[in-house]
Write an enzyme that holds these catalytic residues in place. Structure first.
Site, PDB file in Angstrom:
ATOM      1  N   THR A   1      -5.526  -7.700 -50.880  1.00  0.00           N
ATOM      2  CA  THR A   1      -4.625  -6.831 -50.135  1.00  0.00           C
ATOM      3  C   THR A   1      -4.187  -5.681 -51.024  1.00  0.00           C
ATOM      4  O   THR A   1      -3.890  -5.864 -52.203  1.00  0.00           O
ATOM      5  CB  THR A   1      -3.386  -7.602 -49.657  1.00  0.00           C
TER       6      THR A   1
ATOM      7  N   GLU B   1      -2.537   1.420 -54.272  1.00  0.00           N
ATOM      8  CA  GLU B   1      -2.936   1.281 -55.678  1.00  0.00           C
ATOM      9  C   GLU B   1      -4.076   2.250 -55.995  1.00  0.00           C
ATOM     10  O   GLU B   1      -4.937   2.524 -55.152  1.00  0.00           O
ATOM     11  CB  GLU B   1      -3.373  -0.159 -55.963  1.00  0.00           C
TER      12      GLU B   1
ATOM     13  N   ASP C   1       5.695 -16.626 -48.764  1.00  0.00           N
ATOM     14  CA  ASP C   1       4.779 -17.598 -49.363  1.00  0.00           C
ATOM     15  C   ASP C   1       5.491 -18.920 -49.638  1.00  0.00           C
ATOM     16  O   ASP C   1       4.860 -19.980 -49.628  1.00  0.00           O
ATOM     17  CB  ASP C   1       4.159 -17.039 -50.643  1.00  0.00           C
TER      18      ASP C   1
END
Length: 901
Positions: A241, A245, A502
């Site tokens: 993912t 960046e 998560d």
């Protein structure tokens, strides 16, 4: 406007007509959604395809029907119909004329024939008349060029010219969807080593699919993945993912993934891996927003062959495109400087470029709800772009799932990227985080792994068994996506809880009804990641981590009863109760951590300066500590004001001053502690013979036990795990940042409970790609008319200029910080009440235990001088017990690993 076909286009038309006459192609009406159980892949128990059920001859059976066809890239695909000229490039005149051209791993112009437009150098980007950009109006007729700020790039100019030369082509829809199979650039073909006719088709063409539906409806709406059509069983699904960046971070992660797949390919003695292992691995790159992706990263993907410019569409038959799906089997590796090298094993790549920015949770929904239902993988590996797994780390994770069928999830050791020669440790903030990461991997993760419940499998590098995710875990996991949308009606606690989604996923897997899954830590699976190197970035990151983990831990504690409704065995439920109780105690200490740390500072400094004859400050210790105590309280006040009024980036220097002040105060406390211990210990050999008298001193005993249980534990456990180097390089920096971890981060986190941002903006919609309109053909079939680059020269020119741009260093662009949207008044009010309760509780504790009422109570019930402080004793012994539990869990983990468990 249609342009006159070039000579190469007319040649392709003739070649296509001949092939159509000799071998007409038709579409099979019996194509499956999933690979059939008996058609080239074995269905895994419990993961059988659901309705509708179809039959399909395997890809290899289809291939045998056309062994006599030697034309480049020709393959009868039963799931598509090539009814247009633009997408039927079966031969390349330049490629066929020079099939023995050597690969070109380094940048350089290929030796094309003189007639090729590519034999001429590209025009200068600094030419006075720029046809691709109206500088006065700032208008890009074919969409903005994907190039960094600064002088126009070679690629931007070449792209505009290619967009002008695009041709209109009528394309037959596949199951009502726009799907294009396009030839890859000629220069890329020359680098790839084609082995067999099937690889000429698979690596010679890239597939583009315009997805106009929600990811949950991907399979239901009959979208097809190439791996599904080939009938391949997917053992590993690796999801990367990314947001914005740059190319350096992307190449860092993607190259490491390629090395891991090569390692799987090299394990020739394995029952699962070995030759053709790449067919069992699918790498999926999901980018969060077309307007947000870094342009240079997109060019790197183009160099890999998994992206081509000028073919994507905004709409198809009036329906907005939600995701642009590119599929390709690449055989090259690209570095951040644009160097393209061949000689690597094939890698199946899915590149999903989301049209809108909808955050990471939505990216995972594309992976789990759109692609995995067709691929049906055994193990799913999650990676963030910027995280670099070791060369064998993915195999190490997979091996744990292969050895233990009851493992539902696993994680490896996340380490800090130290840079070349550990140069990043020069930054004390990076060094402090490195020590924190190391101790978490040495103490916390092994302890939780022994119990089979790891509170969080880091999204940066973790793995899950797909079967364990199906059902309730994924449903609860994606519930947080709606909570982060504007206008959500979820409670503030639930919204903050899903900032650490998560952790929710880990809880749901262990508590899944009628199933008994465990979570495990795999120390041999290492991955390095970048960490914040500036104070504002660090505080912003930890705000989300702290709030998410606190409310997720609170949720797990309050819903502990669900363990008893799961499929875990009775004794395992009892065993899990121990770790839940341990987490409850940790949660309580987190709630009162601010007051506990201050009281430890107050008691240690007061005890050291209580006797003016043995004063560590030469007789003025009381005055020094009085000033230090006032400074401590004032610094807390400044921290509260900054946390309520400003973002970290806007109060950078204030936060740096606060962190420095806390570090100095903590150094004073450590100095007082060391001086107290020095005065208490014997200074002669005879004194050490009577050690029992020393231990009889309660103050000395409690201090030594507490310090030994904390810092002695760090040293001993690090040595046992054969990883002690961080003690030498990062311990001092961590100690100086420790009070800021407790004070600054917790105050800022609770002060901003209403802030549910992930550091990204909301959805951004741009319409610059054009659309595809549906029409009916002469035979009644549905067609769409699209404008795409078709000439091989144009396709190759774009690829070469991509590489040219990447080889040129990027222009650093400093953007001004924009203001976040105001939060709802209701959430802000809850934020204030929560903060007041938190601060009030800790202040009451501090006031009471520093008041004369408490000191007089101690004096009346204790005959010792000075009187025993029972609160201090309780705190010190609690720290010792918790540390003993962590050490026992860490040691048990090593023993179990030693015996192969």
């Amino acid at each position: 406007m249609r342009h006159r076909p070039t000579a190469s286009q007319e040649w392709r038309q003739q070649s296509y007509n001949q092939q159509q006459q000799s071998q007409p192609m038709g579409r099979s009406q019996t194509e499956p959604i999933y690979p059939p159980a008996g058609g080239g892949a074995q269905a895994r128990p419990g993961l059988q395809p659901q309705q509708p059920s179809y039959q399909l001859d395997s890809y290899y059976d289809q291939l045998q029907q056309h062994q006599g066809d030697q034309s480049y890239g020709y393959h009868q695909d039963n799931s598509s119909v090539y009814s247009h000229t633009a997408l039927t490039l079966e031969k390349d005149p330049y490629y066929e004329a020079a099939p023995s051209l050597p690969p070109q791993p380094q940048f350089g112009a290929p030796n094309y024939p003189p007639s090729s437009p590519l034999s001429r150098p590209p025009p200068s980007p600094f030419a006075g008349n720029l046809p691709y950009h109206n500088q006065q109006q700032g208008h890009f007729p074919y969409g903005p060029p994907l190039s960094p700020a600064g002088p126009p790039s070679f690629y931007a100019q070449a792209r505009e010219q290619v967009m002008k030369r695009r041709e209109q082509a009528k394309v037959e829809l596949v199951d009502g969807h726009l799907r294009l199979d396009l030839p890859v650039p000629r220069s890329l073909k020359q680098i790839i080593s084609f082995q067999g006719q099937d690889m000429r088709e698979e690596s010679g063409k890239m597939r583009y699919t315009a997805v106009t539906d929600d990811p949950d409806d991907f399979t239901r709406q009959r979208y097809r993945l190439r791996q599904t059509h080939y009938g391949r069983q997917t053992e590993l699904f690796i999801c990367l993912t990314q947001y914005n960046e740059d190319e350096v971070l992307f190449c860092r992660t993607f190259t490491a993934v390629l090395k891991n797949i090569a390692h799987l390919q090299s394990r020739t003695k394995s029952k699962t891996w070995g030759a053709d292992s790449w067919k069992k691995v699918v790498v999926c790159v999901v980018s969060d927003g077309r307007a947000k992706i870094n342009p240079r990263t997109l060019k790197v993907l183009g160099l890999y062959g998994v992206y081509q410019d000028g073919i994507a569409k905004d709409t198809v038959d009036g329906k907005d495109v939600t995701g642009h799906l590119f599929e390709y089997t690449t055989q090259v590796v690209v570095d951040a400087k644009g160097t393209v090298s061949g000689g690597v094993c094939p890698v199946q790549v899915l590149f999903c470029l989301k049209e809108q920015n909808k955050k990471k949770l939505n990216s995972h929904r594309w992976a789990f709800n759109a692609f995995c239902p067709q691929l049906r993988p055994n193990v799913c590996v999650l990676l963030d772009v910027g995280t670099r797994p070791g060369g064998t780390s993915i195999y190490s994770l997979w091996k744990e799932f292969d050895k233990h069928s009851g493992i539902g999830g696993a994680c490896g050791e996340i380490t800090v990227d130290l840079g070349r020669g550990c140069g990043n440790l020069i930054n004390p903030l990076v060094a402090a985080q490195n020590f924190e990461y190391k101790m978490s991997n040495i103490l916390d993760k092994p302890l939780e792994s022994v119990f089979g419940f790891i509170s969080v499998l880091p999204g940066a590098f973790s793995a899950y068994r797909y079967k364990a995710l199906l059902g309730a875990p994924l449903e609860a996991y994606f519930l947080g996506e709606k909570m982060h949308e504007p206008g959500n009606v979820a409670s503030l606690a639930d919204s903050n809880m899903y900032l650490a989604e998560d952790r929710i996923l880990c809880f749901e897997i262990v508590c899944k009804k009628k199933e008994a899954w465990t979570l495990k830590y795999v120390k041999s699976a290492k991955a390095s990641t970048d960490v914040p190197d500036s104070v504002p970035e660090f505080i912003s990151q930890r705000r989300r981590w702290s709030n998410g983990s606190f409310f997720a831990a609170l949720h797990a504690t309050l819903h502990y009863y669900r363990v008893w409704t799961s499929g875990q065995g009775f004794f395992r439920k009892l065993w899990l109760s121990v770790i839940w109780l341990y987490n409850l105690v940790q949660l309580i200490f987190q709630a009162i951590g601010l007051s506990s740390f201050y009281l430890a500072f107050f008691f240690l400094c007061s005890a050291a300066t209580s006797d003016s004859d043995d004063d560590p400050f030469g007789g003025v210790g009381s005055e020094v500590i009085s000033v230090a105590n006032s400074v401590y309280i004032a610094t807390l006040g400044v921290t509260i004001v900054c946390a309520l009024g400003n973002k970290p980036a806007g109060s950078k220097w204030w936060y740096m001053a606060v962190i420095t002040c806390f570090a100095i105060l903590f150094a004073i406390a450590l100095y007082c502690t060391g001086f107290t211990i020095y005065l208490a210990v014997p200074h002669t050999a005879a004194g050490w013979r009577d050690i029992s008298s020393l231990l009889d001193q309660s103050s000395f005993r409690e201090i030594v036990i507490s310090l030994g249980a904390t810092y002695g534990l760090y040293i001993l456990s690090s040595i046992l795990h054969t990883d002690p180097w961080h003690l030498l390089t990062c311990f001092i920096q961590y100690m100086m940042f420790l009070p800021s971890y407790v004070s600054v981060l917790t105050i800022y986190s609770f002060s901003n409970l209403h802030d549910l941002a992930w550091g990204t903006k909301g959805s951004t919609t741009i319409k610059d790609l054009g659309g595809a309109q549906k029409s009916k053909g002469d035979d009644g079939k549905e067609l769409v008319e699209v404008s795409i680059p078709t000439a091989p020269d144009d396709i190759d020119e774009l690829w070469l200029n991509m590489r040219k741009d990447i080889s040129t260093p990027a222009v650093v662009k400093h953007e001004k910080r924009s203001l976040d949207a105001k939060q709802a008044d209701h959430f802000a009010n809850i934020r204030t009440n929560t903060l007041l309760f938190y601060l009030g509780l800790n202040m009451l504790i501090c006031i009471f235990f520093t008041s004369t009422v408490w000191t007089n109570f101690l004096a009346s019930y204790s005959s010792a001088s000075p009187p025993v402080n029972y609160y201090q004793v309780g705190i010190f012994w609690s720290v010792a017990v918790l540390s003993a539990i962590r050490f026992a869990g860490s040691t048990a983990y090593l023993v179990l690993r030693l015996f192969g468990f």
